[in-house]
Design a protein around this motif. Structure first.
Motif, PDB file in Angstrom:
ATOM      1  N   PHE A  97      61.453 -44.481 -38.652  1.00  0.00           N
ATOM      2  CA  PHE A  97      62.336 -45.402 -39.396  1.00  0.00           C
ATOM      3  C   PHE A  97      61.816 -46.827 -39.264  1.00  0.00           C
ATOM      4  CE2 PHE A  97      65.797 -48.739 -38.752  1.00  0.00           C
ATOM      5  CZ  PHE A  97      66.341 -48.564 -39.948  1.00  0.00           C
ATOM      6  N   ILE A  98      61.385 -47.199 -37.997  1.00  0.00           N
ATOM      7  CA  ILE A  98      61.165 -48.441 -37.965  1.00  0.00           C
ATOM      8  C   ILE A  98      59.635 -48.778 -38.799  1.00  0.00           C
ATOM      9  CG2 ILE A  98      59.722 -50.162 -36.198  1.00  0.00           C
ATOM     10  CD1 ILE A  98      61.484 -48.723 -34.127  1.00  0.00           C
ATOM     11  N   GLU A  99      58.687 -47.707 -38.863  1.00  0.00           N
ATOM     12  CA  GLU A  99      57.565 -48.188 -39.683  1.00  0.00           C
ATOM     13  C   GLU A  99      57.914 -48.055 -40.989  1.00  0.00           C
ATOM     14  OE1 GLU A  99      53.251 -47.470 -38.452  1.00  0.00           O
ATOM     15  OE2 GLU A  99      54.047 -46.029 -39.484  1.00  0.00           O
ATOM     16  N   THR A 100      58.653 -47.176 -41.775  1.00  0.00           N
ATOM     17  CA  THR A 100      58.822 -46.950 -42.938  1.00  0.00           C
ATOM     18  C   THR A 100      59.938 -47.863 -43.628  1.00  0.00           C
ATOM     19  OG1 THR A 100      60.394 -45.166 -42.624  1.00  0.00           O
ATOM     20  CG2 THR A 100      58.079 -44.617 -42.910  1.00  0.00           C
ATOM     21  N   LYS A 101      60.694 -48.367 -42.820  1.00  0.00           N
ATOM     22  CA  LYS A 101      61.787 -49.162 -43.397  1.00  0.00           C
ATOM     23  C   LYS A 101      62.003 -50.714 -42.729  1.00  0.00           C
ATOM     24  CE  LYS A 101      63.780 -45.438 -45.511  1.00  0.00           C
ATOM     25  NZ  LYS A 101      63.547 -45.408 -46.648  1.00  0.00           N
ATOM     26  N   LEU A 102      61.234 -50.977 -41.673  1.00  0.00           N
ATOM     27  CA  LEU A 102      61.538 -52.184 -41.053  1.00  0.00           C
ATOM     28  C   LEU A 102      60.343 -53.029 -41.140  1.00  0.00           C
ATOM     29  CD1 LEU A 102      63.441 -51.737 -37.810  1.00  0.00           C
ATOM     30  CD2 LEU A 102      64.348 -52.005 -40.054  1.00  0.00           C
ATOM     31  N   LYS A 125      88.215 -29.701 -32.158  1.00  0.00           N
ATOM     32  CA  LYS A 125      87.097 -29.338 -32.494  1.00  0.00           C
ATOM     33  C   LYS A 125      86.337 -30.520 -33.397  1.00  0.00           C
ATOM     34  CE  LYS A 125      85.913 -26.373 -35.638  1.00  0.00           C
ATOM     35  NZ  LYS A 125      85.709 -25.142 -36.463  1.00  0.00           N
ATOM     36  N   LYS A 126      85.152 -30.815 -33.072  1.00  0.00           N
ATOM     37  CA  LYS A 126      84.345 -31.840 -33.849  1.00  0.00           C
ATOM     38  C   LYS A 126      82.936 -31.163 -33.954  1.00  0.00           C
ATOM     39  CE  LYS A 126      82.632 -36.495 -34.027  1.00  0.00           C
ATOM     40  NZ  LYS A 126      82.686 -38.086 -33.170  1.00  0.00           N
ATOM     41  N   THR A 127      82.360 -31.484 -35.194  1.00  0.00           N
ATOM     42  CA  THR A 127      81.200 -30.823 -35.420  1.00  0.00           C
ATOM     43  C   THR A 127      79.835 -31.977 -35.410  1.00  0.00           C
ATOM     44  OG1 THR A 127      81.306 -30.753 -37.749  1.00  0.00           O
ATOM     45  CG2 THR A 127      82.037 -28.849 -36.362  1.00  0.00           C
ATOM     46  N   TYR A 128      78.822 -31.692 -35.219  1.00  0.00           N
ATOM     47  CA  TYR A 128      77.779 -32.601 -35.444  1.00  0.00           C
ATOM     48  C   TYR A 128      76.432 -31.891 -35.609  1.00  0.00           C
ATOM     49  CZ  TYR A 128      75.686 -37.324 -34.318  1.00  0.00           C
ATOM     50  OH  TYR A 128      75.210 -38.577 -34.327  1.00  0.00           O
ATOM     51  N   SER A 129      75.639 -32.217 -36.660  1.00  0.00           N
ATOM     52  CA  SER A 129      74.320 -31.908 -37.275  1.00  0.00           C
ATOM     53  C   SER A 129      73.555 -32.601 -37.863  1.00  0.00           C
ATOM     54  CB  SER A 129      74.535 -30.434 -37.957  1.00  0.00           C
ATOM     55  OG  SER A 129      73.507 -29.697 -37.644  1.00  0.00           O
ATOM     56  N   VAL A 130      72.546 -32.085 -38.647  1.00  0.00           N
ATOM     57  CA  VAL A 130      71.337 -32.698 -39.281  1.00  0.00           C
ATOM     58  C   VAL A 130      72.025 -33.969 -39.584  1.00  0.00           C
ATOM     59  CG1 VAL A 130      69.376 -32.551 -40.883  1.00  0.00           C
ATOM     60  CG2 VAL A 130      70.029 -30.436 -39.538  1.00  0.00           C
ATOM     61  N   TYR A 177      71.358 -42.312 -36.269  1.00  0.00           N
ATOM     62  CA  TYR A 177      70.129 -42.595 -35.294  1.00  0.00           C
ATOM     63  C   TYR A 177      68.969 -42.675 -36.148  1.00  0.00           C
ATOM     64  CZ  TYR A 177      73.123 -40.360 -31.878  1.00  0.00           C
ATOM     65  OH  TYR A 177      74.521 -40.029 -31.278  1.00  0.00           O
ATOM     66  N   ASN A 178      69.072 -42.838 -37.497  1.00  0.00           N
ATOM     67  CA  ASN A 178      67.914 -42.921 -38.524  1.00  0.00           C
ATOM     68  C   ASN A 178      66.991 -41.797 -38.065  1.00  0.00           C
ATOM     69  OD1 ASN A 178      69.134 -45.184 -39.978  1.00  0.00           O
ATOM     70  ND2 ASN A 178      68.617 -46.435 -38.054  1.00  0.00           N
ATOM     71  N   SER A 179      67.373 -40.642 -37.920  1.00  0.00           N
ATOM     72  CA  SER A 179      66.548 -39.601 -37.399  1.00  0.00           C
ATOM     73  C   SER A 179      65.515 -38.944 -38.117  1.00  0.00           C
ATOM     74  CB  SER A 179      67.277 -38.754 -36.280  1.00  0.00           C
ATOM     75  OG  SER A 179      66.451 -37.619 -36.094  1.00  0.00           O
ATOM     76  N   PHE A 180      64.235 -38.938 -38.032  1.00  0.00           N
ATOM     77  CA  PHE A 180      63.299 -38.482 -38.854  1.00  0.00           C
ATOM     78  C   PHE A 180      63.571 -36.871 -39.093  1.00  0.00           C
ATOM     79  CE2 PHE A 180      58.869 -36.851 -39.631  1.00  0.00           C
ATOM     80  CZ  PHE A 180      58.736 -36.852 -40.840  1.00  0.00           C
TER      81      PHE A 180
END
Length: 504
Positions: A291-296, A426-431, A438-441
């Motif tokens: 994210f830092i490399e490609t967006k910032l 219940k709470k879900t969390y995924s991709v 987190y701007n996760s690659f």
């Protein structure tokens, strides 16, 4: 102090690596500001509270207690100054198709456990652990502290002497099968590799050091939850004078003549968003490297191409479920691994075919077994995790529900209790959440897989070769994924930044 005047360090992200780097930079006398997108510190290790339950959102295994102790010792502190630890015994439970196994914390009991499954394996376990202890000593106390800037870092005599003892060129699968023939013992010893993000046949046997961490050093639990580690590091950072700016979206790193001059960030205040510029003598990226490399950064200051990133072998993403029950369960443990489906098929679906799993392995954490503060009285706090491939499309609520039904049926079957009608939260969390939060690659949860071709110098570098004062820390650079490596990563990059300024 390194300098007579305070120099400014701006750190992007307050996960474990960012908190660690902030502490070391502040200790060296720098004026440190941490910019964090979320409203609280911790990154993937955040915590949330709802309906009387307290959930750790990310890491749930506390391994390598010596690494945490060393971190706080660097500042004249102890772990016990910030939180208390409890060793889990049994360490965890494994559910197979035909039986369940509780892994004892005591090593002598563990040897008996191995011997009962495979006669002669107790003596082999001693030898296996002796080798693993050597790898742990060299790997965790020496290799992971290398910044990966040149191969000359690894040319000290102790490393050259021990290169073959480290089993860098043998796979975990081959190494384990040399000692143990029973498939269940093999899978027990291969399981920690899941934290490294690669199949056992593609992971260097150097990482049997994880077996030493697991079976000898033990699995621990910080009272009140894993977030106590974050709170401890956050408290230490503030003691050292670090400033935190939360709800702050970084949008740009300003570069002039090969130097990062400032970081631009916008507040998340939707009613009155404001843009702020933070001047910097050094910038440390503790957010997602890609994210830092490609967006910032401006295009001409990028080091790695899209083709490079797309060829990286990623550790998994996850399907996560945070569940609250209105009753207690009988006989469950804090950590349970469900190996009742095919390990090989699920592994290939994560790393080779990269598809949604057909019959996944999964893991359940029940911290309320150990800690009554994480759930209301007579209630249970459960955390379900299914490893899935990074970069998957089709992360829908319908898909999440379908998988939850699958693993819930299996869970109820193995614990011989019904829980579906007792779920009150219940709470879900995924991709897609990993990407958004987190701007996760590719929506990865654990970072870059620790394959041989993605080890040390072969990872994305912790220092930009195009911007003199831009550094990177965290799970996409050295030393790799996991909470203890992230603490070390922050220290390593801080030392590189300080060395850079000490020489100029």
């Amino acid at each position: 102090m390194y300098f007579s005047t305070l120099k400014k360090a701006v750190i992007i992200g307050s996960g474990f690596a960012g908190l660690s780097a902030a502490c070391f930079m502040a200790k060296a006398g720098w004026d440190v500001s941490v910019l964090e997108k979320q409203s609280t510190p911790g990154g993937r290790a955040r915590q949330f509270k709802d309906a009387g339950f307290t959930f750790d959102m990310g890491p749930s295994w506390y391994w390598m207690p010596d690494v945490f102790e060393r971190f706080f010792n660097c500042f004249g502190k102890k772990v016990s100054d910030y939180y208390s630890l409890h060793r889990l015994d049994p360490t965890y439970r494994i559910y197979w198709k035909d039986e369940k196994m509780d892994i004892p914390a005591d090593y002598e009991e563990l040897k008996k456990f191995f011997e009962n499954i495979e006669p002669g394996s107790a003596a082999k376990l001693d030898k296996f652990m002796h080798e693993a202890a050597y790898k742990y000593e060299v790997g965790i106390h020496k290799l992971v502290h290398k910044p990966g800037q040149s191969y000359s870092e690894f040319l000290d005599w102790d490393f050259v002497k021990g290169i073959f003892k480290l089993d860098v060129f043998t796979s975990m699968r081959k190494h384990i099968s040399k000692y143990f023939k029973n498939p269940k013992l093999q899978q027990l010893l291969e399981f920690p590799v899941l934290f490294l993000g690669a199949l056992p046949q593609n992971t260097p046997a150097l990482y049997s050091l994880m077996n030493y961490a697991d079976l000898k050093l033990g699995t621990w639990y910080p009272q009140d939850g894993m977030y106590k580690i974050v709170e401890g590091m956050f408290s230490l950072a503030k003691e050292l004078g670090v400033k935190f700016i939360f709800n702050s979206n970084v949008s740009e790193i300003l570069v002039e003549k090969g130097n990062a001059k400032a970081v631009v960030a916008t507040s998340n205040n939707q009613q009155q968003p404001t843009s702020n510029t933070y001047n910097a003598d050094v910038v440390i990226g503790a957010a997602d490297y890609h994210f830092i490399e490609t967006k910032l950064l401006p295009q001409n200051y990028r080091v790695y191409s899209d083709a490079y990133w797309n060829k990286r072998v990623m550790a998994p993403s996850c399907l996560l479920y945070y569940v609250g029950l209105n009753k207690k369960l009988d006989g469950i443990l804090h950590h349970s691994l469900f190996f009742d489906s095919d390990f090989e098929i699920h592994g290939k679906e994560i790393y080779t075919t990269k598809q949604w799993p057909t019959d996944p392995l999964f893991y359940v954490c029940a911290p309320s077994v150990t800690d009554e503060t994480v759930a209301p009285a007579a209630h249970e706090n459960l955390f379900f995790l299914i490893p899935v491939a990074a970069g998957l499309e089709g992360d829908t609520e319908e898909k999440r529900e379908m998988y939850f039904e699958k693993i819930l049926q299996r869970y109820e079957k193995f614990i011989a209790q019904t829980i579906k009608d007792s779920i009150i939260y219940k709470k879900t969390y995924s991709v897609s959440n990993f990407v958004n939060d987190y701007n996760s690659f590719k929506g990865n949860a654990y970072g870059l897989a620790n394959t041989l071709m993605q080890t040390a110098n072969l990872k994305p570098a912790c220092r930009s070769i195009k911007i003199k004062n831009l550094f990177y820390t965290g799970q996409l650079t050295v030393p790799g994924p996991g909470v203890p490596p992230s603490l070390i990563s922050g220290e390593v990059v801080a030392m590189e930044a300080l060395k850079h300024y000490n020489q100029n």
